[in-house]
Design a protein around this motif. Sequence first.
Motif, PDB file in Angstrom:
ATOM      1  N   ARG A 103     124.845 -84.465 -70.618  1.00 40.59           N
ATOM      2  CA  ARG A 103     125.129 -83.022 -70.539  1.00 40.59           C
ATOM      3  C   ARG A 103     123.976 -82.498 -69.875  1.00 40.59           C
ATOM      4  O   ARG A 103     122.743 -83.586 -69.577  1.00 40.59           O
ATOM      5  CB  ARG A 103     125.252 -82.377 -71.516  1.00 40.59           C
ATOM      6  N   SER A 104     123.221 -81.577 -69.145  1.00 41.74           N
ATOM      7  CA  SER A 104     122.176 -81.711 -68.775  1.00 41.74           C
ATOM      8  C   SER A 104     121.490 -81.535 -69.596  1.00 41.74           C
ATOM      9  O   SER A 104     121.649 -80.672 -70.990  1.00 41.74           O
ATOM     10  CB  SER A 104     122.030 -80.512 -68.143  1.00 41.74           C
ATOM     11  N   LEU A 105     120.004 -81.925 -70.181  1.00 41.90           N
ATOM     12  CA  LEU A 105     119.122 -82.125 -70.984  1.00 41.90           C
ATOM     13  C   LEU A 105     118.006 -82.070 -71.022  1.00 41.90           C
ATOM     14  O   LEU A 105     117.026 -80.664 -70.871  1.00 41.90           O
ATOM     15  CB  LEU A 105     119.482 -82.979 -71.955  1.00 41.90           C
ATOM     16  N   ILE A 106     117.515 -82.165 -69.988  1.00 44.67           N
ATOM     17  CA  ILE A 106     116.048 -82.034 -69.369  1.00 44.67           C
ATOM     18  C   ILE A 106     115.376 -81.928 -67.628  1.00 44.67           C
ATOM     19  O   ILE A 106     116.398 -83.098 -66.958  1.00 44.67           O
ATOM     20  CB  ILE A 106     114.650 -82.835 -69.923  1.00 44.67           C
ATOM     21  N   GLU A 107     114.710 -81.598 -67.081  1.00 44.22           N
ATOM     22  CA  GLU A 107     114.940 -80.782 -66.044  1.00 44.22           C
ATOM     23  C   GLU A 107     113.008 -81.345 -64.964  1.00 44.22           C
ATOM     24  O   GLU A 107     112.046 -80.834 -66.225  1.00 44.22           O
ATOM     25  CB  GLU A 107     115.211 -79.206 -65.542  1.00 44.22           C
ATOM     26  N   ILE A 108     113.131 -81.961 -64.479  1.00 46.95           N
ATOM     27  CA  ILE A 108     111.514 -82.196 -63.954  1.00 46.95           C
ATOM     28  C   ILE A 108     111.417 -81.316 -63.098  1.00 46.95           C
ATOM     29  O   ILE A 108     111.611 -81.131 -61.708  1.00 46.95           O
ATOM     30  CB  ILE A 108     111.913 -83.469 -63.033  1.00 46.95           C
ATOM     31  N   VAL A 109     110.587 -80.218 -63.409  1.00 47.62           N
ATOM     32  CA  VAL A 109     110.306 -78.557 -62.722  1.00 47.62           C
ATOM     33  C   VAL A 109     108.885 -78.882 -62.272  1.00 47.62           C
ATOM     34  O   VAL A 109     108.428 -77.627 -61.450  1.00 47.62           O
ATOM     35  CB  VAL A 109     110.410 -77.318 -63.953  1.00 47.62           C
ATOM     36  N   GLU A 110     108.251 -79.846 -62.538  1.00 50.67           N
ATOM     37  CA  GLU A 110     106.717 -79.923 -61.899  1.00 50.67           C
ATOM     38  C   GLU A 110     106.415 -81.480 -61.929  1.00 50.67           C
ATOM     39  O   GLU A 110     106.185 -81.587 -62.998  1.00 50.67           O
ATOM     40  CB  GLU A 110     105.737 -78.952 -62.990  1.00 50.67           C
TER      41      GLU A 110
END
Length: 229
Positions: A103-110
């Motif tokens: 499952r998607s848990l953590i996204e690197i956004v910056e």
Amino acid sequence: MDKFAYTPALPDGLNASATDAISPDGSPELGKQYVIPARQGRAIRLKKGQLLTILNPHGNQVCDFFAIVEGVPGEFLSMEHCRTALGRIYVGLGDILVTNRRRSLIEIVEDTSPGVHDILIACCDLPRYQQLGASEYHDNCADNFKMSLLAIDEQIIHVPSPFNIWMNIPVAASGEFEWKPPVSSPGDQIVLKAHEDCIVVMSACPQDMTPVNGLNSLPRELEFQIDET
Ligand SMILES: [Zn+2]
């Protein structure tokens, strides 16, 4: 004592990670800047959609990062599953990190650093330092993980392999790798977005017997804050 005795959820020693939680249950105050002292860890409860900014004030410090799905202690951020999902042994801006249930848990956004992070290496633990020559107890990320959770009244038996933020492990075409100092700079930061409610644990890695925290092998503090999207 049996030298092979091992209780996975309990640390091999103690530091202030076991007592100095950011709040009794790990819930953060939004917009507040928190410090993870050098060689210690902290656990926080992050809500779906919230943004976690981790700051590297000195530039040389690795952050061992873990995340566990809130209420599901057996589901956690899993580097081996991330490698499968990404088809790579490195991560970068825009990547979504997944759990052992995919499952998607953590996204690197910056990410203001050059984007050199590690998803291959297990976190440091007492046996690692003993193998490197330590004769006394040595602070370590596995114990910081366990203590940070105990400090907010949580206990997880398994120590997952961490997302090693700013850790520089170049892998050669031969498959061999090296332990190099971070290439990040003072003031670099990474922003992570939670895709589910989770418990995040961050450890300011106390490694001072290899150069992963810089050539002077001086572990330093990290800072973080949580904001709404
Ligand atoms: Zn470590």
